[in-house]
Design a protein around this motif. Structure first.
Motif, short mmCIF file in Angstrom:
data_model
loop_
_atom_site.label_atom_id
_atom_site.label_comp_id
_atom_site.label_asym_id
_atom_site.label_seq_id
_atom_site.Cartn_x
_atom_site.Cartn_y
_atom_site.Cartn_z
N VAL A 199 0.88 -1.16 0.00
CA VAL A 199 0.00 0.00 0.00
C VAL A 199 0.92 1.21 0.00
O VAL A 199 1.83 1.30 0.82
CB VAL A 199 -0.91 0.01 1.25
CG1 VAL A 199 -1.76 1.26 1.27
CG2 VAL A 199 -1.76 -1.23 1.30
N PHE A 200 0.72 2.15 -0.94
CA PHE A 200 1.67 3.24 -1.09
C PHE A 200 0.97 4.57 -1.34
O PHE A 200 -0.20 4.63 -1.73
CB PHE A 200 2.64 2.96 -2.23
CG PHE A 200 2.00 3.04 -3.60
CD1 PHE A 200 2.06 4.21 -4.33
CD2 PHE A 200 1.33 1.96 -4.13
CE1 PHE A 200 1.47 4.30 -5.58
CE2 PHE A 200 0.75 2.03 -5.38
CZ PHE A 200 0.81 3.20 -6.10
N GLY A 201 1.72 5.62 -1.12
CA GLY A 201 1.32 6.97 -1.48
C GLY A 201 2.53 7.66 -2.09
O GLY A 201 3.67 7.39 -1.69
N GLU A 202 2.31 8.50 -3.07
CA GLU A 202 3.43 9.18 -3.69
C GLU A 202 3.07 10.61 -4.07
O GLU A 202 1.90 10.94 -4.24
CB GLU A 202 3.95 8.41 -4.91
CG GLU A 202 3.03 8.36 -6.08
CD GLU A 202 3.59 7.54 -7.24
OE1 GLU A 202 4.74 7.11 -7.18
OE2 GLU A 202 2.85 7.33 -8.20
N VAL A 203 4.10 11.43 -4.15
CA VAL A 203 3.96 12.80 -4.61
C VAL A 203 5.01 13.02 -5.69
O VAL A 203 6.03 12.34 -5.73
CB VAL A 203 4.15 13.83 -3.47
CG1 VAL A 203 3.06 13.69 -2.44
CG2 VAL A 203 5.50 13.69 -2.83
N GLY A 204 4.74 13.98 -6.54
CA GLY A 204 5.68 14.28 -7.60
C GLY A 204 5.44 15.65 -8.18
O GLY A 204 4.47 16.32 -7.84
N TRP A 223 -0.31 13.96 -6.75
CA TRP A 223 -0.23 12.98 -5.67
C TRP A 223 -1.10 11.81 -6.06
O TRP A 223 -2.05 11.94 -6.82
CB TRP A 223 -0.69 13.58 -4.33
CG TRP A 223 -2.11 14.03 -4.32
CD1 TRP A 223 -2.57 15.29 -4.58
CD2 TRP A 223 -3.27 13.22 -4.07
NE1 TRP A 223 -3.93 15.33 -4.49
CE2 TRP A 223 -4.38 14.06 -4.17
CE3 TRP A 223 -3.47 11.89 -3.76
CZ2 TRP A 223 -5.68 13.60 -4.00
CZ3 TRP A 223 -4.77 11.43 -3.57
CH2 TRP A 223 -5.85 12.29 -3.69
N ASP A 224 -0.76 10.65 -5.57
CA ASP A 224 -1.60 9.49 -5.79
C ASP A 224 -1.30 8.41 -4.76
O ASP A 224 -0.36 8.53 -3.98
CB ASP A 224 -1.51 8.94 -7.21
CG ASP A 224 -0.12 8.48 -7.61
OD1 ASP A 224 0.55 7.83 -6.78
OD2 ASP A 224 0.28 8.74 -8.74
N GLY A 225 -2.11 7.40 -4.76
CA GLY A 225 -1.95 6.28 -3.85
C GLY A 225 -2.56 5.04 -4.48
O GLY A 225 -3.32 5.13 -5.44
N GLY A 226 -2.21 3.89 -3.94
CA GLY A 226 -2.76 2.67 -4.51
C GLY A 226 -2.28 1.44 -3.78
O GLY A 226 -1.65 1.50 -2.73
N VAL A 227 -2.59 0.31 -4.40
CA VAL A 227 -2.23 -1.01 -3.88
C VAL A 227 -1.52 -1.77 -4.99
O VAL A 227 -1.99 -1.78 -6.14
CB VAL A 227 -3.49 -1.79 -3.44
CG1 VAL A 227 -3.11 -3.17 -2.95
CG2 VAL A 227 -4.24 -1.03 -2.39
N LEU A 228 -0.39 -2.38 -4.67
CA LEU A 228 0.36 -3.16 -5.65
C LEU A 228 0.47 -4.61 -5.20
O LEU A 228 0.73 -4.88 -4.02
CB LEU A 228 1.78 -2.61 -5.81
CG LEU A 228 1.93 -1.26 -6.43
CD1 LEU A 228 3.38 -0.81 -6.34
CD2 LEU A 228 1.49 -1.30 -7.88
#
Length: 157
Positions: A54-59, A76-81
């Motif tokens: 489970v992650f969140g990222e910014v760019g 920004w986004d988030g998701g599940v891998l």
């Protein structure tokens, strides 16, 4: 009684040998086109070297020439891998990673999919070095494609 103790000992040894730690993941890198990316996540191990993250990222998409407003193209986004193990090495592992994500680019929301490869090298203390190749395809909004390379660490806890 000896058989019972032997079975109990074998159960404890097999549980201890197969136990893996959950990890905090920290990654940073560059994506195409002209994007700086940072990711924070939680990785939970599954069976046979597979994992779920489970992650969140910014760019930020920087502009050419670089202006005073560096964060003008932020996202920004988030998701599940889901991370499927492809190859296991002595101190490393190659995984294929894919999953859904959602986020926003300059207050405009999107849905997307992420896929790519991840190579992990495990140090003696349990920390891992990660080299990640990622590809994002986003729908509903114009920030359609992002792909690139990230490096990072995974800290067990």
């Amino acid at each position: 009684m000896k058989k019972f103790l032997f079975i109990l000992l074998c159960a404890f040894v097999s549980i201890g040998a197969s136990a893996q730690d959950s990890k905090l993941t920290l990654n940073a890198g560059f994506l195409f086109p002209s994007t700086l990316n940072a990711t924070l996540g939680y990785e939970h191990p599954l069976f046979y070297g597979n994992a779920v993250e489970v992650f969140g990222e910014v760019g930020d998409h920087w502009q050419t020439p670089v202006s005073d407003r560096f964060w003008k193209g932020y996202y920004w986004d988030g998701g599940v891998l889901y991370k499927h193990r492809l190859v296991r090495y002595k101190n490393g592992m190659l995984r294929f990673r894919f999953g859904p994500q959602f986020g926003a680019v300059q207050r405009k929301f999107f849905l997307g999919m992420e896929a790519g490869f991840e190579y992990n090298y495990v140090f003696q203390n349990g920390w891992e070095f990660a080299f990640i190749q990622k590809n994002n395809v986003n729908f509903i909004h114009g920030d359609t494609f992002r792909n690139g390379l990230l490096i990072g660490i995974k800290i067990p806890f």
